[in-house]
Design an enzyme around this catalytic site. Sequence first.
Site, PDB file in Angstrom:
ATOM      1  N   LYS A   1       0.825  -1.224   0.000  1.00 21.98           N
ATOM      2  CA  LYS A   1       0.000   0.000   0.000  1.00 21.98           C
ATOM      3  C   LYS A   1       0.850   1.262   0.000  1.00 21.98           C
ATOM      4  CE  LYS A   1      -3.856  -2.396   2.106  1.00 21.98           C
ATOM      5  NZ  LYS A   1      -4.379  -3.024   3.292  1.00 21.98           N
TER       6      LYS A   1
ATOM      7  N   VAL B   1      -0.299  -8.769   6.354  1.00 22.99           N
ATOM      8  CA  VAL B   1      -0.804  -9.988   7.007  1.00 22.99           C
ATOM      9  C   VAL B   1       0.038 -11.242   6.769  1.00 22.99           C
ATOM     10  CG1 VAL B   1      -3.260  -9.513   7.384  1.00 22.99           C
ATOM     11  CG2 VAL B   1      -2.494 -10.349   5.154  1.00 22.99           C
TER      12      VAL B   1
END
Length: 319
Positions: free
Chosen positions: A76, A268
Amino acid sequence: MANSQDRETGSSPFLEVLKDLHSQYKSLQEGTVANYIPELAKVNPNLFSICIATVDGQIYEVGDYQQLFTIQSISKVFIYGQALEDHGRDYVLTRVGVEPTGDAFNAIILDEQSKRPYNPMVNAGAIATTSLIKGNGATERLNRLLEMYRRYIGRDVFVDISVFTSERSTGHRNRATAHLMLNFGMIDQNIEEALDLYFQQCSVMVNCRDLAVMAATLANKGVNPITKEKAVDSCYIKDILSVMYTCGMYNFAGEWAYKVGIPAKSGVSGGIIAVVPGQMGIGVFSPLLDGRANSVRGVKVCEELSQRLGLHLFECKGM
Ligand code: GLN
């Protein structure tokens, strides 16, 4: 562990500190691996590596530093940089804000007033920034992102198809988030295409050294300290690092800023990057996650590294 080996390409006390932290935390077994993306649940939970890359091109690495894993949300940061380069700060700000949410990374929320996603470091904001990536069709957009990763990392990267398809077939939450943004006119291209690109950018394979070099590139005003190639325009570094600092660790961002005190981003699959501007990039990889989806060992290592090396941005040096 197959790749376990400690290595340095320069001389510094860093390697000793990294070895110390690695042996101190390798027995820590708290947390669980991400399993909402079925392919990620297959990872070996014991994998653990730490790497520092300095802005003058030294690399210090311990543990399973060659182990590849998918970059996930760490992407991101870099996609935000690409969106800024593609459209400029003012336009990007109309599509995604810069406020921390205090909520989980995958919360389905938009700012009540502006209808923008809160920030580019959570899923909603990242899907919006991904939808801004320029290119003539899906393939060109993906190729531009892969080329961007190459500049930051210094080698070609590829998408892990199993993780990508696993996430695409189970990513209903992200699909719901994209539909909500479509409803408010926050994304205007074909949302399935934007989601595919988002799942692909998350499924790019990197190792811990790559994370450190990417972070060091941000620490080095956008220039890769190993290849000397410019990865992103230096005028956007302050935008990128500001949102990493305030939003990069999700609903742990405040405590992280307080304790560790440097811009960071987690994913994650168990990766964390942290940037010490003008000095170094840090990469940690350990797949066991806490309740906020941050790597348990990764957080511990960064807390201690910051303390031992005095990395907190607001440290009163020499007092
Ligand atoms: N691909 C993951 C998702 O969208 C990324 C989340 C993360 O790394 N926190 O759910």
